[in-house]
Enzyme design. Structure first.
Site, PDB file in Angstrom:
ATOM      1  N   CYS A  48       0.834  -1.209   0.000  1.00  0.00           N
ATOM      2  CA  CYS A  48       0.000   0.000   0.000  1.00  0.00           C
ATOM      3  C   CYS A  48       0.871   1.264   0.000  1.00  0.00           C
ATOM      4  CB  CYS A  48      -0.926   0.032   1.217  1.00  0.00           C
ATOM      5  SG  CYS A  48      -2.062  -1.361   1.271  1.00  0.00           S
ATOM      6  N   ARG A 123      -8.027  -4.084  -3.104  1.00  0.00           N
ATOM      7  CA  ARG A 123      -7.510  -2.938  -3.871  1.00  0.00           C
ATOM      8  C   ARG A 123      -8.477  -2.679  -5.024  1.00  0.00           C
ATOM      9  NH1 ARG A 123      -2.478  -2.482  -1.689  1.00  0.00           N
ATOM     10  NH2 ARG A 123      -1.551  -4.445  -1.000  1.00  0.00           N
TER      11      ARG A 123
HETATM   12  C1  BEZ Z   1       0.517  -4.654   1.799  1.00  0.00           C
HETATM   13  O1  BEZ Z   1       1.709  -4.933   1.774  1.00  0.00           O
HETATM   14  O2  BEZ Z   1       0.096  -3.561   1.419  1.00  0.00           O
HETATM   15  C2  BEZ Z   1      -0.440  -5.667   2.289  1.00  0.00           C
HETATM   16  C3  BEZ Z   1      -0.115  -6.993   2.182  1.00  0.00           C
HETATM   17  C4  BEZ Z   1      -0.989  -7.943   2.657  1.00  0.00           C
HETATM   18  C5  BEZ Z   1      -2.190  -7.576   3.220  1.00  0.00           C
HETATM   19  C6  BEZ Z   1      -2.537  -6.236   3.297  1.00  0.00           C
HETATM   20  C7  BEZ Z   1      -1.659  -5.275   2.820  1.00  0.00           C
END
Ligand code: BEZ
Length: 216
Positions: A48, A123
């Protein structure tokens, strides 16, 4: 629409949202503009963070396209503020677009939580036009960051398609068959189909597959 999530062609639902820029009324806050609402699973997560940097880097280009950005996750506004401060202080990137602090209501309305993928928002990307109509929806899972050049390409593609009443080919503007040309909508009657081939106004593989240079 009650109980089902909005789809392409639907009006973006009216809602009041709490954001890092204060309370906003959607879609009214972006009346006359395109906007892209995108959700992420959670603040202070690695993928993110890379996405926020990627979106912010392209924010000036979106603005040139009369397009605003608004993020969303089911996190408190304090968390959004702290995370964007961290991004500013550690990555030297100032996040300028608002981020919705959702308690779950917006996620429910827009269908952003996919139970098979967990309890966080996926997402998602909603493209909304200046008439508040949803024009495209993308969903990506938590483990795969989005391609923000594609999101920019889609925004440009919609605007060219609307303004020039054409359609946008695969991989535009680098399409394997027609290069940077755009697609002329297929003829809808016999006379137009015959005329199209005879008058050679467009470049055509056949009357239903014609293309032309984009108007500048
Ligand atoms: C992330 O790295 O943004 C992420 C990875 C797994 C679950 C939620 C967010």
């Amino acid at each position: 629409m009650e109980g089902s999530m909005p789809l392409i062609g639907d009006k973006f639902p009216e809602m009041e949202v709490q954001t890092t820029h204060g309370m906003m009324s959607l879609p009214e806050a972006f009346a006359g503009k395109w906007f892209i609402l995108f959700s992420h699973p959670a603040d202070f997560t690695p993928v993110c963070t890379t996405e926020f940097v990627a979106f912010q880097r392209r924010y000036p280009e979106f603005k040139k396209l009369n397009t605003e950005l608004i993020g969303l996750s089911i996190d408190q506004v304090f968390s959004h503020i702290k995370w964007t401060e961290w991004i500013r202080d550690n990555l030297d990137v100032k996040i300028e677009f608002p981020i919705i602090a959702d308690h779950g209501q917006v996620a429910h309305t827009l269908g952003l939580v996919h139970p098979g993928a967990g309890s966080s928002t996926v997402r998602a990307v909603f493209f909304v036009d200046p008439h508040s109509v949803i024009r495209a929806i993308l969903y990506y899972p938590a483990e795969l960051g989005r391609n923000f050049d594609e999101i920019l390409r889609m925004t440009k593609g919609f605007q060219v398609a609307d303004a020039q009443k054409v359609a946008i080919p695969a991989n535009w503007p680098n399409n394997e068959l027609v290069g940077d040309h755009v697609i002329v909508p297929p003829a809808k009657d016999v006379a137009t189909a015959e005329k199209r081939l005879a008058e050679k106004k467009y470049e055509c593989f056949d009357w239903w597959l014609c293309h032309k240079p984009m108007e500048k």
